[in-house]
Design an enzyme around this catalytic site. Structure first.
Site, PDB file in Angstrom:
ATOM      1  N   GLY A 132      40.122  49.862  36.952  1.00 29.43           N
ATOM      2  CA  GLY A 132      41.450  49.336  36.661  1.00 29.43           C
ATOM      3  C   GLY A 132      41.695  47.994  37.330  1.00 29.43           C
ATOM      4  O   GLY A 132      42.275  47.080  36.733  1.00 29.43           O
ATOM      5  N   ASP A 133      41.244  47.853  38.578  1.00 28.95           N
ATOM      6  CA  ASP A 133      41.371  46.582  39.296  1.00 28.95           C
ATOM      7  C   ASP A 133      40.571  45.493  38.579  1.00 28.95           C
ATOM      8  O   ASP A 133      41.007  44.344  38.474  1.00 28.95           O
ATOM      9  CB  ASP A 133      40.856  46.723  40.727  1.00 28.95           C
ATOM     10  CG  ASP A 133      41.460  47.913  41.446  1.00 28.95           C
ATOM     11  OD1 ASP A 133      42.633  48.233  41.188  1.00 28.95           O
ATOM     12  OD2 ASP A 133      40.745  48.543  42.260  1.00 28.95           O
TER      13      ASP A 133
END
Length: 300
Positions: free
Chosen positions: A250-251
């Site tokens: 996600g990052d």
């Protein structure tokens, strides 16, 4: 300039075990470790894409020194605040037939430490991007995200917020440029089951009504969906490959999206690069390399 903040960075110590048996001594098959925290992860991917950025946050003790050195070795420009007491976290990830995680608390952050961070934030100016990602330690006020955006709201800074529930909901009034809930987080925020694309669009637009400019929803193996500032819907699938580790995906997606939009001002391109970065990280033991991102991008 792009800035990231990691309030509670950690060394992730990954231990692989054939079978975990409680109450006895277990022997590992192998171990590895990674320097991380959501903001540092974003900074790492930005560096791998050749995007200049600066990582802010708090570190403490010998583990904090190791995190700072690891970030610098990865090419990240850091300006961490060194706390006087405690040590930065070591999170233990046990990988066996099931995955077990022990995430630690981290050091205490004082009011004077917070003041030092706000002094750093005074350097941000019009056109800069500030990325706030992840949870906050117990020693920080629960409205720290809101306080930061309130302080900087009149400077025409592009805010990116990747957080959950109240941390996210309370900053929407400051019109963050990008937020990135996943499907589960979207469900939790509105206390509903979000299953279909229609559900995702419906509740994503509710977040826009509350102030978010762009809503990027990560959907794991189903790709991602973006509702842009013009209410246009963009979707992107995924590349089929062996998933090794989803931590940091996600990052990586956030980093790729911001890198893509910053370079071309094009939401389709930003979504494609963000998805490529998220997938590439999932296909590697650690965070995505430039080579893996390029390979994955070419397959989307």
């Amino acid at each position: 300039m792009i800035y990231t903040i990691t309030f509670n960075p950690a060394i992730d110590y990954v231990v692989n075990i054939d079978k975990l048996n409680l109450g006895i001594t277990n022997r590992s098959v192998n171990e590895s470790y990674y320097y991380g925290g959501k903001g540092i992860n974003v900074s790492t991917i930005l560096c791998n894409l050749g995007i200049k950025n600066k990582a802010l946050g708090f570190v403490a003790g010998f583990t904090g020194d190791a995190i700072e050195k690891g970030a610098k070795d990865a090419g990240i420009d850091t300006d961490f605040i060194h706390l006087e007491n405690g040590i930065s976290r070591i999170n233990i990830k046990i990988k066996s037939s099931e995955e077990t995680e022990i995430n630690c608390q981290g050091p205490h952050i004082t009011d004077s430490d917070i003041e030092k961070l706000f002094s750093q934030l005074d350097e941000l100016k019009e056109g800069d991007t500030l990325i706030l990602a992840g949870s906050i330690p117990n020693s920080l006020p629960q409205d720290i995200y809101e306080n930061i955006l309130a302080k900087l709201s009149d400077r025409n800074i592009r805010f990116v917020v990747d957080a959950t529930q109240k941390l996210l909901m309370n900053v929407l009034k400051y019109r963050p440029f990008l937020i990135k809930p996943n499907r589960q987080e979207l469900s939790e925020m509105f206390d509903v089951e979000v299953n279909t694309q229609e559900d995702i669009i419906k509740y994503g637009k509710k977040l826009q009504d509350m102030g978010a400019v762009n809503v990027l929803v990560s959907l794991g193996g189903d790709g991602a969906l973006l509702i842009d500032e013009y209410s246009e819907i963009h979707t992107m699938g995924t590349v089929k490959d062996k998933v090794i580790n989803t931590v940091g995906s996600g990052d990586s997606m956030v980093a790729g999206f911001i890198a893509g939009y910053s370079s071309k001002n094009d939401y389709d391109y930003a979504l494609k690069l963000g998805t490529a970065c998220g997938c590439a990280t999932a296909f590697l033991p650690g965070l995505a390399t430039k080579e893996k991102i390029e390979e994955t991008f070419s397959k989307l």
